[in-house]
Write an enzyme that holds these catalytic residues in place. Structure first.
Site, PDB file in Angstrom:
ATOM      1  N   ASP A  64      12.828   4.239   0.354  1.00 35.05           N
ATOM      2  CA  ASP A  64      11.722   3.631   0.602  1.00 35.05           C
ATOM      3  C   ASP A  64      11.770   2.433   1.598  1.00 35.05           C
ATOM      4  O   ASP A  64      11.449   2.408   2.777  1.00 35.05           O
ATOM      5  CB  ASP A  64      10.841   3.169  -0.432  1.00 35.05           C
ATOM      6  CG  ASP A  64      10.390   4.362  -1.445  1.00 35.05           C
ATOM      7  OD1 ASP A  64      11.079   5.051  -1.983  1.00 35.05           O
ATOM      8  OD2 ASP A  64       9.092   4.225  -1.533  1.00 35.05           O
ATOM      9  N   GLU A  87       4.037  -1.108   2.807  1.00 38.57           N
ATOM     10  CA  GLU A  87       4.080  -1.444   1.386  1.00 38.57           C
ATOM     11  C   GLU A  87       4.973  -2.197   0.539  1.00 38.57           C
ATOM     12  O   GLU A  87       4.724  -2.848  -0.243  1.00 38.57           O
ATOM     13  CB  GLU A  87       4.067   0.201   0.720  1.00 38.57           C
ATOM     14  CG  GLU A  87       3.989   0.299  -0.720  1.00 38.57           C
ATOM     15  CD  GLU A  87       3.731   1.448  -1.518  1.00 38.57           C
ATOM     16  OE1 GLU A  87       3.649   2.599  -0.810  1.00 38.57           O
ATOM     17  OE2 GLU A  87       3.187   1.546  -2.814  1.00 38.57           O
ATOM     18  N   ASP A 139       3.255   3.571   5.039  1.00 39.27           N
ATOM     19  CA  ASP A 139       3.692   3.862   3.737  1.00 39.27           C
ATOM     20  C   ASP A 139       5.101   4.403   3.961  1.00 39.27           C
ATOM     21  O   ASP A 139       5.224   5.847   4.512  1.00 39.27           O
ATOM     22  CB  ASP A 139       2.700   4.848   2.879  1.00 39.27           C
ATOM     23  CG  ASP A 139       3.272   4.605   1.510  1.00 39.27           C
ATOM     24  OD1 ASP A 139       4.271   4.407   1.175  1.00 39.27           O
ATOM     25  OD2 ASP A 139       2.256   5.123   0.804  1.00 39.27           O
ATOM     26  N   ILE A 141       7.562   5.761   2.164  1.00 37.67           N
ATOM     27  CA  ILE A 141       7.458   7.038   1.242  1.00 37.67           C
ATOM     28  C   ILE A 141       6.260   7.177   0.584  1.00 37.67           C
ATOM     29  O   ILE A 141       5.915   6.465  -0.352  1.00 37.67           O
ATOM     30  CB  ILE A 141       8.602   7.207   0.435  1.00 37.67           C
ATOM     31  CG1 ILE A 141      10.123   6.951   0.994  1.00 37.67           C
ATOM     32  CG2 ILE A 141       8.542   8.513  -0.504  1.00 37.67           C
ATOM     33  CD1 ILE A 141      10.287   8.407   1.986  1.00 37.67           C
ATOM     34  N   ASP A 142       5.261   7.922   0.895  1.00 38.92           N
ATOM     35  CA  ASP A 142       4.044   8.003   0.100  1.00 38.92           C
ATOM     36  C   ASP A 142       4.436   9.142  -0.976  1.00 38.92           C
ATOM     37  O   ASP A 142       4.638  10.389  -0.311  1.00 38.92           O
ATOM     38  CB  ASP A 142       2.865   8.569   1.170  1.00 38.92           C
ATOM     39  CG  ASP A 142       1.576   8.512   0.654  1.00 38.92           C
ATOM     40  OD1 ASP A 142       1.394   8.240  -0.756  1.00 38.92           O
ATOM     41  OD2 ASP A 142       0.635   9.042   0.905  1.00 38.92           O
ATOM     42  N   THR A 144       6.408   8.449  -3.712  1.00 40.04           N
ATOM     43  CA  THR A 144       7.651   8.405  -4.172  1.00 40.04           C
ATOM     44  C   THR A 144       7.976   9.108  -5.672  1.00 40.04           C
ATOM     45  O   THR A 144       9.013  10.143  -5.740  1.00 40.04           O
ATOM     46  CB  THR A 144       7.927   6.854  -4.402  1.00 40.04           C
ATOM     47  OG1 THR A 144       7.509   6.256  -3.240  1.00 40.04           O
ATOM     48  CG2 THR A 144       9.592   6.541  -4.997  1.00 40.04           C
ATOM     49  N   HIS A 237      -2.960   8.258 -11.649  1.00 44.67           N
ATOM     50  CA  HIS A 237      -3.520   7.893 -10.454  1.00 44.67           C
ATOM     51  C   HIS A 237      -4.922   8.106 -10.019  1.00 44.67           C
ATOM     52  O   HIS A 237      -5.334   7.607  -8.948  1.00 44.67           O
ATOM     53  CB  HIS A 237      -2.854   8.536  -9.055  1.00 44.67           C
ATOM     54  CG  HIS A 237      -1.410   8.243  -9.048  1.00 44.67           C
ATOM     55  ND1 HIS A 237      -0.587   8.328  -7.919  1.00 44.67           N
ATOM     56  CD2 HIS A 237      -0.582   7.228  -9.897  1.00 44.67           C
ATOM     57  CE1 HIS A 237       0.521   8.078  -7.925  1.00 44.67           C
ATOM     58  NE2 HIS A 237       0.742   7.217  -9.109  1.00 44.67           N
ATOM     59  N   SER A 261       0.693  12.726  -2.384  1.00 48.04           N
ATOM     60  CA  SER A 261       0.918  12.135  -1.381  1.00 48.04           C
ATOM     61  C   SER A 261      -0.107  12.595  -0.318  1.00 48.04           C
ATOM     62  O   SER A 261      -0.891  13.470  -0.395  1.00 48.04           O
ATOM     63  CB  SER A 261       2.316  12.235  -0.659  1.00 48.04           C
ATOM     64  OG  SER A 261       2.288  13.534  -0.063  1.00 48.04           O
ATOM     65  N   LYS A 264      -1.664  16.096   1.164  1.00 48.22           N
ATOM     66  CA  LYS A 264      -2.977  16.580   0.820  1.00 48.22           C
ATOM     67  C   LYS A 264      -3.804  16.614   2.167  1.00 48.22           C
ATOM     68  O   LYS A 264      -4.609  17.528   2.436  1.00 48.22           O
ATOM     69  CB  LYS A 264      -3.792  15.814  -0.105  1.00 48.22           C
ATOM     70  CG  LYS A 264      -3.340  16.105  -1.669  1.00 48.22           C
ATOM     71  CD  LYS A 264      -3.930  15.206  -2.843  1.00 48.22           C
ATOM     72  CE  LYS A 264      -3.645  13.781  -2.678  1.00 48.22           C
ATOM     73  NZ  LYS A 264      -2.429  13.580  -3.156  1.00 48.22           N
ATOM     74  N   ARG A 278     -10.252  11.153  -4.440  1.00 45.33           N
ATOM     75  CA  ARG A 278      -9.565  10.048  -5.281  1.00 45.33           C
ATOM     76  C   ARG A 278     -10.587   9.283  -6.000  1.00 45.33           C
ATOM     77  O   ARG A 278     -11.529   8.254  -5.417  1.00 45.33           O
ATOM     78  CB  ARG A 278      -8.860   9.049  -4.509  1.00 45.33           C
ATOM     79  CG  ARG A 278      -7.648   9.682  -3.621  1.00 45.33           C
ATOM     80  CD  ARG A 278      -6.888   8.684  -2.856  1.00 45.33           C
ATOM     81  NE  ARG A 278      -6.005   8.045  -3.540  1.00 45.33           N
ATOM     82  CZ  ARG A 278      -4.855   8.418  -4.108  1.00 45.33           C
ATOM     83  NH1 ARG A 278      -4.140   9.580  -3.471  1.00 45.33           N
ATOM     84  NH2 ARG A 278      -4.001   7.690  -4.685  1.00 45.33           N
ATOM     85  N   ASP A 291      -1.951   4.340   2.068  1.00 47.70           N
ATOM     86  CA  ASP A 291      -2.371   5.617   1.345  1.00 47.70           C
ATOM     87  C   ASP A 291      -3.536   6.530   2.230  1.00 47.70           C
ATOM     88  O   ASP A 291      -3.797   7.630   1.755  1.00 47.70           O
ATOM     89  CB  ASP A 291      -2.691   5.386  -0.017  1.00 47.70           C
ATOM     90  CG  ASP A 291      -1.417   5.185  -1.038  1.00 47.70           C
ATOM     91  OD1 ASP A 291      -0.439   5.357  -0.413  1.00 47.70           O
ATOM     92  OD2 ASP A 291      -1.662   4.372  -1.875  1.00 47.70           O
TER      93      ASP A 291
HETATM   94  P1  AMP Z   1      -1.117  10.329  -4.611  1.00 48.55           P
HETATM   95  O1  AMP Z   1       0.364  11.122  -4.815  1.00 48.55           O
HETATM   96  O2  AMP Z   1      -2.029  11.021  -4.058  1.00 48.55           O
HETATM   97  O3  AMP Z   1      -1.656   9.939  -6.053  1.00 48.55           O
HETATM   98  O4  AMP Z   1      -0.781   9.132  -3.868  1.00 48.55           O
HETATM   99  C1  AMP Z   1       0.349   8.245  -4.127  1.00 48.55           C
HETATM  100  C2  AMP Z   1      -0.006   6.815  -3.891  1.00 48.55           C
HETATM  101  O5  AMP Z   1      -0.990   6.478  -5.134  1.00 48.55           O
HETATM  102  C3  AMP Z   1       1.258   5.756  -4.166  1.00 48.55           C
HETATM  103  O6  AMP Z   1       1.660   5.758  -2.725  1.00 48.55           O
HETATM  104  C4  AMP Z   1       0.222   4.640  -4.539  1.00 48.55           C
HETATM  105  O7  AMP Z   1       0.172   3.718  -3.661  1.00 48.55           O
HETATM  106  C5  AMP Z   1      -0.883   5.113  -5.214  1.00 48.55           C
HETATM  107  N1  AMP Z   1      -0.932   4.695  -6.674  1.00 48.55           N
HETATM  108  C6  AMP Z   1       0.183   4.435  -7.375  1.00 48.55           C
HETATM  109  N2  AMP Z   1      -0.245   4.151  -8.737  1.00 48.55           N
HETATM  110  C7  AMP Z   1      -1.683   4.307  -8.674  1.00 48.55           C
HETATM  111  C8  AMP Z   1      -2.615   4.463  -9.699  1.00 48.55           C
HETATM  112  N3  AMP Z   1      -2.482   3.896 -10.947  1.00 48.55           N
HETATM  113  N4  AMP Z   1      -4.092   4.460  -9.404  1.00 48.55           N
HETATM  114  C9  AMP Z   1      -4.245   5.059  -8.064  1.00 48.55           C
HETATM  115  N5  AMP Z   1      -3.289   5.093  -7.059  1.00 48.55           N
HETATM  116  C10 AMP Z   1      -2.074   4.689  -7.412  1.00 48.55           C
HETATM  117 MG    MG Z   2       1.665   5.645  -0.956  1.00 44.09          MG
END
Ligand code: AMP
Ligand code: MG
Length: 347
Positions: A64, A87, A139, A141-142, A144, A237, A261, A264, A278, A291
């Protein structure tokens, strides 16, 4: 800057004119995201040991930090007046106890920038700038957690001008797109990989790591019962109960596709899924702009629609987070009103 050979075959003047017409920013972003994506792949064996946990309990790796340094350095060279909203920051790396970690980040950056020293690398990571009238959003690394688990992860970069996303790039080392259709590969790095690019009012394309570009275009699916819905792989998330209620209200019969990430967003833009949502884990949570920015333009330029869960346009003028929005709903366009109605009904 590279000569963008990946966009054309030698001697192909029409393709050369096409790539030039995308504009300097889009070509810069394609180059740098492809370079950064290659760096993440070269570092895949070292990444896991170089992981620390941030104050919000999410992980950050040396990869990252190295990607953020690389993109910031390239921006400083090619667009020195532009702000960058990204980020990560280098606070943890500057701690006395983090000497080993920052040395590894710097040596990773030197794979791309051989003359870089550690101080410079930390300064690039901390290259700031607010969300003014014109800024890039990164971002590094989206996903991680996906990177570490063997799932999807991407490098996501966008250019925002006066609140409008003008260029969006998502580098996807583990996503394969065959014949114009994305085959989502959530496990393993078997996908050929590629980069998705969107330019406002011009369109969206997938550039496979080898082979010709293909235009991205959303699905025409109109039947909610058969909607293919994308959501986070990580259950923490989002609000899982609300997601399940919404799927029931929609009448959806397909199990959701769980993926990390903005891979999607690429899958939706490629027509291999029909909805993406989301649901924030709590009422105080707002999405980070890094994001959403690149992925939202990809979907719109592929013919889809992106709003928050109340149907409002995403407002990129509110700072580092979408403070005037709540959650996210993206679709192929055709199913958007049905998706919003299901969200309302599920409450
Ligand atoms: P995803 O894989 O679509 O959930 O996206 C990953 C992104 O979700 C990360 O880069 C974070 O910025 C974000 N993220 C991390 N923790 C949380 C959380 N508790 N709720 C919602 N989004 C989050
Ligand atoms: Mg991200």
């Amino acid at each position: 800057m590279d000569n963008h050979q990946f966009l054309r075959r030698p001697g192909d003047d029409r393709a050369a004119r096409w790539s030039a017409s995308l504009g300097r920013e889009a070509l810069f972003a394609l180059d740098v995201v492809r370079e950064a994506t290659r760096l993440t792949m070269a570092m895949k064996d070292e990444t896991a040991e170089g992981t620390i946990t941030k104050t919000d309990a999410s992980p950050v790796t040396i990869t990252d930090f190295a990607v953020q340094a690389l993109v910031a350095a390239r921006l400083a060279r090619d667009f020195p007046d532009d702000a960058l909203v990204a980020e990560e920051d280098a606070t943890a790396l500057r701690q006395a106890s983090a000497r080993g970690l920052r040395t590894r980040v710097a040596s990773m950056v030197r794979r791309a920038l051989p003359d870089a020293n550690t101080e410079q690398v930390l300064d690039w990571i901390d290259r700031r700038g607010g969300t003014g009238p014109r800024f890039w959003v990164l971002d590094p690394i989206d996903g991680t957690k996906g990177l570490l688990r063997g799932g999807q992860y991407v490098v996501a970069l966008a250019l925002v001008v006066k609140g409008v996303v003008r260029v969006g790039i998502v580098g996807c080392p583990r996503l394969s797109v065959a014949g114009g259709l994305a085959a989502p590969l959530n496990a393993g790095a078997a996908g050929g990989g590629g980069t998705a690019l969107a330019v406002l009012d011009r369109g969206a394309w997938w550039f496979p790591s080898s082979g010709d570009r293909v235009p991205l275009s959303v699905s025409a699916r109109a039947d909610p019962a058969h909607a293919r819905v994308l959501c986070s792989y990580e259950v923490q998330h989002g609000d899982e109960d609300r997601a399940s209620r919404t799927l029931r209200a929609l009448g959806g019969e397909e199990p959701p596709i769980r993926m990390d990430s903005q891979a999607k967003h690429v899958v939706l833009a490629a027509g291999e899924a029909d909805l993406l949502w989301r649901f924030p884990p709590d009422m105080h949570f707002h999405e980070a702009i890094w994001d959403c920015a690149a992925g939202s333009l990809l979907i719109e330029e592929a013919g889809g629609r992106v709003t928050d869960l109340a149907g409002r346009a995403l407002d990129f003028t509110a700072g580092r987070r979408l403070l005037r929005n709540h959650g996210l709903l993206a679709s192929n366009g055709t199913l958007h009103e049905a998706g919003l109605a299901a969200v309302r009904q599920a409450g």
